[in-house]
Write a protein that holds these residues in place. Sequence first.
Motif, PDB file in Angstrom:
ATOM      1  N   ARG A   8      -3.753-103.782  15.353  1.00  7.01           N
ATOM      2  CA  ARG A   8      -2.940-104.906  15.848  1.00  7.01           C
ATOM      3  C   ARG A   8      -2.028-104.441  16.980  1.00  7.01           C
ATOM      4  N   LEU A   9      -1.362-103.307  16.792  1.00  4.87           N
ATOM      5  CA  LEU A   9      -0.503-102.773  17.854  1.00  4.87           C
ATOM      6  C   LEU A   9      -1.310-102.412  19.096  1.00  4.87           C
ATOM      7  N   THR A  10      -2.520-101.915  18.898  1.00  9.75           N
ATOM      8  CA  THR A  10      -3.380-101.585  20.024  1.00  9.75           C
ATOM      9  C   THR A  10      -3.757-102.842  20.804  1.00  9.75           C
ATOM     10  N   VAL A  11      -4.083-103.918  20.104  1.00 10.38           N
ATOM     11  CA  VAL A  11      -4.418-105.184  20.754  1.00 10.38           C
ATOM     12  C   VAL A  11      -3.219-105.704  21.539  1.00 10.38           C
ATOM     13  N   ILE A  12      -2.042-105.652  20.933  1.00 10.47           N
ATOM     14  CA  ILE A  12      -0.826-106.114  21.606  1.00 10.47           C
ATOM     15  C   ILE A  12      -0.539-105.242  22.836  1.00 10.47           C
ATOM     16  N   ALA A  13      -0.701-103.929  22.701  1.00  7.07           N
ATOM     17  CA  ALA A  13      -0.466-103.019  23.831  1.00  7.07           C
ATOM     18  C   ALA A  13      -1.451-103.284  24.963  1.00  7.07           C
ATOM     19  N   MET A  14      -2.701-103.561  24.623  1.00 14.42           N
ATOM     20  CA  MET A  14      -3.692-103.855  25.663  1.00 14.42           C
ATOM     21  C   MET A  14      -3.374-105.164  26.376  1.00 14.42           C
ATOM     22  N   LEU A  15      -2.956-106.177  25.639  1.00 16.56           N
ATOM     23  CA  LEU A  15      -2.545-107.433  26.273  1.00 16.56           C
ATOM     24  C   LEU A  15      -1.327-107.205  27.165  1.00 16.56           C
ATOM     25  N   PHE A 148      -5.306-118.689  35.819  1.00 10.54           N
ATOM     26  CA  PHE A 148      -5.455-117.589  34.862  1.00 10.54           C
ATOM     27  C   PHE A 148      -5.980-118.074  33.508  1.00 10.54           C
ATOM     28  N   MET A 149      -5.612-119.272  33.084  1.00  7.23           N
ATOM     29  CA  MET A 149      -6.150-119.789  31.817  1.00  7.23           C
ATOM     30  C   MET A 149      -7.649-120.020  31.966  1.00  7.23           C
ATOM     31  N   ALA A 150      -8.070-120.603  33.084  1.00  8.24           N
ATOM     32  CA  ALA A 150      -9.500-120.829  33.309  1.00  8.24           C
ATOM     33  C   ALA A 150     -10.256-119.499  33.385  1.00  8.24           C
ATOM     34  N   LEU A 151      -9.640-118.496  33.976  1.00  3.41           N
ATOM     35  CA  LEU A 151     -10.282-117.192  34.146  1.00  3.41           C
ATOM     36  C   LEU A 151     -10.287-116.359  32.863  1.00  3.41           C
ATOM     37  N   LEU A 152      -9.171-116.351  32.144  1.00  2.70           N
ATOM     38  CA  LEU A 152      -8.995-115.430  31.021  1.00  2.70           C
ATOM     39  C   LEU A 152      -9.291-116.012  29.647  1.00  2.70           C
ATOM     40  N   TYR A 153      -9.332-117.333  29.525  1.00  3.67           N
ATOM     41  CA  TYR A 153      -9.464-117.909  28.187  1.00  3.67           C
ATOM     42  C   TYR A 153     -10.727-117.441  27.474  1.00  3.67           C
ATOM     43  N   LYS A 154     -11.838-117.544  28.127  1.00  3.91           N
ATOM     44  CA  LYS A 154     -13.091-117.207  27.441  1.00  3.91           C
ATOM     45  C   LYS A 154     -13.150-115.739  27.012  1.00  3.91           C
ATOM     46  N   PRO A 155     -12.910-114.768  27.907  1.00  2.00           N
ATOM     47  CA  PRO A 155     -13.003-113.377  27.437  1.00  2.00           C
ATOM     48  C   PRO A 155     -11.924-113.002  26.425  1.00  2.00           C
ATOM     49  N   LEU A 156     -10.680-113.463  26.646  1.00  2.00           N
ATOM     50  CA  LEU A 156      -9.614-113.096  25.701  1.00  2.00           C
ATOM     51  C   LEU A 156      -9.802-113.794  24.355  1.00  2.00           C
ATOM     52  N   SER A 157     -10.199-115.046  24.372  1.00  2.00           N
ATOM     53  CA  SER A 157     -10.392-115.741  23.093  1.00  2.00           C
ATOM     54  C   SER A 157     -11.530-115.096  22.308  1.00  2.00           C
ATOM     55  N   TYR A 158     -12.574-114.661  23.003  1.00  2.00           N
ATOM     56  CA  TYR A 158     -13.681-113.977  22.323  1.00  2.00           C
ATOM     57  C   TYR A 158     -13.180-112.701  21.645  1.00  2.00           C
ATOM     58  N   LEU A 159     -12.447-111.879  22.389  1.00  2.00           N
ATOM     59  CA  LEU A 159     -11.958-110.616  21.840  1.00  2.00           C
ATOM     60  C   LEU A 159     -10.947-110.832  20.715  1.00  2.00           C
ATOM     61  N   LEU A 160     -10.037-111.761  20.920  1.00  2.00           N
ATOM     62  CA  LEU A 160      -9.012-112.005  19.904  1.00  2.00           C
ATOM     63  C   LEU A 160      -9.592-112.682  18.665  1.00  2.00           C
ATOM     64  N   GLU A 161     -10.593-113.518  18.844  1.00  2.00           N
ATOM     65  CA  GLU A 161     -11.262-114.125  17.691  1.00  2.00           C
ATOM     66  C   GLU A 161     -12.011-113.064  16.891  1.00  2.00           C
ATOM     67  N   LYS A 162     -12.653-112.124  17.580  1.00  2.00           N
ATOM     68  CA  LYS A 162     -13.327-111.014  16.890  1.00  2.00           C
ATOM     69  C   LYS A 162     -12.313-110.197  16.088  1.00  2.00           C
ATOM     70  N   TYR A 163     -11.149-109.953  16.665  1.00  2.00           N
ATOM     71  CA  TYR A 163     -10.084-109.241  15.954  1.00  2.00           C
ATOM     72  C   TYR A 163      -9.687-110.025  14.706  1.00  2.00           C
ATOM     73  N   GLU A 165     -11.400-112.255  13.022  1.00  2.00           N
ATOM     74  CA  GLU A 165     -12.477-112.255  12.026  1.00  2.00           C
ATOM     75  C   GLU A 165     -12.519-110.946  11.251  1.00  2.00           C
ATOM     76  N   LYS A 166     -12.311-109.845  11.943  1.00  2.00           N
ATOM     77  CA  LYS A 166     -12.428-108.535  11.306  1.00  2.00           C
ATOM     78  C   LYS A 166     -11.223-108.209  10.434  1.00  2.00           C
ATOM     79  N   TYR A 167     -10.014-108.566  10.888  1.00  2.00           N
ATOM     80  CA  TYR A 167      -8.803-108.100  10.207  1.00  2.00           C
ATOM     81  C   TYR A 167      -7.997-109.162   9.494  1.00  2.00           C
ATOM     82  N   LEU A 168      -8.122-110.419   9.893  1.00  2.00           N
ATOM     83  CA  LEU A 168      -7.255-111.431   9.287  1.00  2.00           C
ATOM     84  C   LEU A 168      -7.981-112.363   8.329  1.00  2.00           C
ATOM     85  N   ARG A 169      -9.281-112.518   8.470  1.00  2.00           N
ATOM     86  CA  ARG A 169     -10.004-113.498   7.638  1.00  2.00           C
ATOM     87  C   ARG A 169     -10.940-112.810   6.660  1.00  2.00           C
ATOM     88  N   LYS A 170     -10.405-111.918   5.877  1.00  2.00           N
ATOM     89  CA  LYS A 170     -11.235-111.222   4.888  1.00  2.00           C
ATOM     90  C   LYS A 170     -11.227-111.956   3.581  1.00  2.00           C
TER      91      LYS A 170
END
Length: 170
Positions: A8-15, A148-163, A165-170
């Motif tokens: 989680r901290l790594t994701v926040i740091a990357m953002l 920036f929303m039009a440019l970044l929404y798809k890639p960031l939402s994909y990555l954050l949704e994967k995060y 799914e893996k860590y929050l929706r167990k």
Amino acid sequence: MISHNTYRLTVIAMLGALAVIGRIAFANIPNVQPVTVIVIMAGLFLGAGPAIMLAIVITFVTNMLLGMGIWSVWQVVCWGMIGGLSGLFSHLLLRVNVIFLIFYSVLCGYGYGLLISIPTFQITGDFWPYYLAGLPFDTYHAIGNAFFMALLYKPLSYLLEKYNEKYLRK
């Protein structure tokens, strides 16, 4: 295995790194930068707390490079409120399409400009002239947010949704 908190901290740091690099890269275009959109995305997918933390880190890191002043506190407040509200209403905002989120980011650009202008009233006593003079810059911010929303929404939402799914929706 990497723990949930470390990831989680790594994701926040990357953002945060993405926002800092983006703000520095676009510093020559007034009020056009990806910070607002990245804070919105953090609120939507990570929650209000991480979005507010991200707003604090981004503001102080970028302002160490671009210039620190009393406005830095108000930038934290404004971006923190945007991230906090995005996190608070994420259950609604994640159900809409990207066109609405682009519109939401435009509104956040104008809301940021309004909120950051309020402290000037306390200092100068002349709110409206200051706010109206800054309206073109708020428009740059709003248009930049749409871009920036039009440019970044798809890639960031994909990555954050994967995060999520893996860590929050167990």
